[in-house]
Design an enzyme around this catalytic site. Structure first.
Site, PDB file in Angstrom:
ATOM      1  N   HIS A 128       0.808  -1.180  -0.050  1.00 26.94           N
ATOM      2  CA  HIS A 128       0.013  -0.002   0.257  1.00 26.94           C
ATOM      3  C   HIS A 128       0.891   1.204   0.003  1.00 26.94           C
ATOM      4  O   HIS A 128       2.008   1.209   0.596  1.00 26.94           O
ATOM      5  CB  HIS A 128      -0.834  -0.033   1.328  1.00 26.94           C
ATOM      6  CG  HIS A 128      -1.819   0.844   1.108  1.00 26.94           C
ATOM      7  ND1 HIS A 128      -1.839   2.293   1.542  1.00 26.94           N
ATOM      8  CD2 HIS A 128      -3.378   1.010   0.820  1.00 26.94           C
ATOM      9  CE1 HIS A 128      -2.851   3.237   1.505  1.00 26.94           C
ATOM     10  NE2 HIS A 128      -3.866   2.341   1.078  1.00 26.94           N
TER      11      HIS A 128
ATOM     12  N   GLU B 136      -4.089   1.799  -7.509  1.00 27.20           N
ATOM     13  CA  GLU B 136      -4.389   2.930  -6.656  1.00 27.20           C
ATOM     14  C   GLU B 136      -3.546   4.019  -6.944  1.00 27.20           C
ATOM     15  O   GLU B 136      -2.369   4.260  -6.383  1.00 27.20           O
ATOM     16  CB  GLU B 136      -4.201   2.578  -5.359  1.00 27.20           C
ATOM     17  CG  GLU B 136      -5.316   1.572  -4.606  1.00 27.20           C
ATOM     18  CD  GLU B 136      -5.480   1.395  -2.987  1.00 27.20           C
ATOM     19  OE1 GLU B 136      -6.341   1.770  -2.752  1.00 27.20           O
ATOM     20  OE2 GLU B 136      -4.411   0.957  -2.502  1.00 27.20           O
TER      21      GLU B 136
END
Length: 228
Positions: A85, A153
């Protein structure tokens, strides 16, 4: 129906907040995967939720204070591991080799990796999205053919309320699928909310969504699930 993955990050911290969240979503618990703080995993699992861990160690075991091994996560009953992430990449100065090792360890311990990739705003403005995607995938998945999930993302879209256009997301998802194998599913993440889910859900070539802040609100999450 698209897959829904919810990264709770550190939005819910107390036992009371976790209990309220679990009770409010008990009818939807089989419709999404939740990634709570590790200390709350057991609570979700014991209540029948499908869970993932927000991060795993690049180490197999041993002297790694403060980290959680893939083996421990699997033993606890979780099924997924969120890897790379953007907040982990930045805050922990995570390297490409670390990401590769984490994916290998997740797979070796029967956890499904959810690999996060995406460009920052400067790279986006310089039309380097495909270049960044290719570089991140090649370094994270070298020689890996097993089933994994990739979440596209864009870093500039996370928590900002901004999102790429549907056309941009569709092109990125197609590019990711062309670079990988049929075992790879592609999610979109980055300011997904109950306000834009109707628009985002029209993108045909993504397999689901990775949701952050909006997923911490049971009412917002219920609306997202209903649409997706």
């Amino acid at each position: 129906m698209k897959k829904i993955f919810v990264n709770l990050k550190m939005y819910l911290n107390t036992k009371e907040e976790i209990t309220n969240y679990i009770n409010n979503l008990k009818e939807e618990k089989e419709k999404f995967v939740v990634f709570p703080e590790a200390i709350h995993l057991e609570k979700f699992i014991s209540n029948g939720y499908i869970t993932g861990i927000q991060n795993i160690s690049k180490n197999i075991c041993g002297p790694a204070t403060g980290e959680i091994s893939a083996k421990a996560a699997k033993s606890a009953g979780t099924k997924y591991a969120l890897i790379a992430h953007s907040e982990i990449r930045k805050n922990f100065n995570e390297k490409d080799e670390d990401i590769y090792q984490k994916i290998k360890l997740a797979l070796e311990n029967n956890l499904t990796p959810v690999l996060c990739i995406g460009e920052n705003y400067e790279e986006y403005m310089q039309n380097k999205t495909k270049e960044i995607i290719k570089n991140q995938i090649e370094k994270a998945l070298k020689n890996i053919k097993e089933k994994i999930i990739i979440s596209y993302e864009p870093v500039w879209a996370i928590g900002t309320g901004k999102t790429p256009t549907n056309e941009e997301i569709e092109k990125a998802a197609s590019y990711i699928k062309n670079l990988t194998t049929e075992n790879v599913k592609v999610l979109y993440g980055g300011s997904v909310s109950d306000k834009n889910i109707h628009t985002l859900n029209k993108i045909k070539n993504i397999d689901g969504f990775l949701i952050g802040a909006a997923g911490a609100n049971p009412n917002s999450l219920k609306k997202i699930i209903e649409v997706a």
